[in-house]
Design an enzyme around this catalytic site. Structure first.
Site: not given
Ligand SMILES: NC(=O)c1ccc[n+]([C@@H]2O[C@H](COP(=O)([O-])OP(=O)(O)OC[C@H]3O[C@@H](n4cnc5c(N)ncnc54)[C@H](OP(=O)(O)O)[C@@H]3O)[C@@H](O)[C@H]2O)c1
Length: 274
Positions: A42, A47, A105
């Protein structure tokens, strides 16, 4: 990827989120994720990493049709010509002939949705993307979009994790046959400190984060956790070899709160969340 791990619109149930992954780290995480068995990545024009996502894809050496790639158009590019240019530029940066899913988005009330959807459907018909969808759309916006689009909108990518109540928007997506893709599925790491999730995980030999991801995929919700750590790539993928009981699912569902939202850009004013 076995059919079991793919939902109705062909979207693999787990993907790698890439927000904030940049440069060499991004390319390396994408490559490693694909080597470990992820088949869904994704990204978004916002980004600023589509170039590196493309590099990671090529380094993994998989055939194009073995991997599912999502990218997104930022709302400042929702005027039809801008959207078409944005989609083309994403493909140029990714060095791909098409993406699998192209999303709006974030809602933009300043540009008529009819015009934006017209352009989105057009780029689909022209082959720049296999499927189209939306992100951060509320119930009202979903109802409007479904009426206006003349191509199927296959998904709504929204914030979903155990601490947020998204039941209304999830029900609306299901009524229209739209897949729910959960962003921030481990609540930006917040789930790993939660006692209930940790206790349930212990009973299955799993971490709290794995319980959170399993809770979602067990409801047919696609998850796209992001990590910059290799060991967590494997951890987040290892959620298909155990099952949460009905009472565990119910206990986790009770953690949801109306004010559990983490992400709110307030782009042109936030939508009226459900
Ligand atoms: N459409 C939208 O508006 C929108 C908004 C937000 C996000 N997104 C997409 O969704 C993806 C995921 O959401 P997100 O990045 O906001 O949050 P997330 O995936 O819930 O959390 C990522 C964070 O959690 C940590 N993490 C990952 N796996 C873990 C585990 N197994 N145990 C503990 N901590 C863990 C990571 O740290 P480390 O790197 O240190 O592991 C990172 O700081 C984004 O990267 C993006 O592609 C879309």
């Amino acid at each position: 990827m076995p059919a079991l791990f793919v939902e109705a619109h062909g979207i693999p149930l787990i993907g790698l989120g890439t927000w904030e992954l940049r440069g060499r780290t991004c390319a390396r995480m994408v490559e490693q994720a694909l080597r470990l068995g992820y088949r869904h990545i994704d990204t978004a024009e916002l980004y600023d990493n589509e170039h590196e996502v493309g590099e990671g894809l090529r380094a993994a050496g998989l055939k194009r049709d073995a991997v599912f790639i999502t990218t997104k158009v930022w709302p400042s590019h929702f005027a039809p010509r801008d959207l078409e240019r944005s989609a083309q530029q994403s493909l140029t940066r990714l060095r791909l002939p098409y993406v699998d899913l192209l999303l709006l988005h974030w809602p933009n009330p300043q540009i008529p949705l009819r015009d934006t959807l017209g352009a989105l459907c057009k780029v689909k018909r022209e082959g720049l993307t296999r499927q189209i969808g939306v992100s951060n759309f509320t119930v009202a916006l979903i109802e409007e979009a479904v009426k206006l689009a003349d191509e199927p909108l296959v998904c709504n990518q929204i914030e979903v994790h155990p601490f947020i109540d998204q039941s209304k928007v999830i029900a609306a997506c299901r009524r229209h046959g739209m897949t729910i893709v959960a962003y921030s599925p481990v609540a930006r790491g917040g789930v790993s400190r939660h006692k209930v999730l940790a206790r349930i995980g212990k009973g299955h030999g799993k971490t709290a984060a794995q319980v959170s991801l399993r809770f979602l995929v067990q409801q047919g919700i696609v998850v796209i956790p992001r990590t910059s750590r290799l060991e967590r790539l494997s951890e987040n993928l290892a959620i298909f070899d155990f099952e949460l009981s009905e009472s565990e699912m119910a206990e986790i569902a009770r953690l949801a709160r109306r004010d559990g939202r983490i992400v709110d850009y307030a782009y042109s004013g936030s939508p009226q969340w459900d």
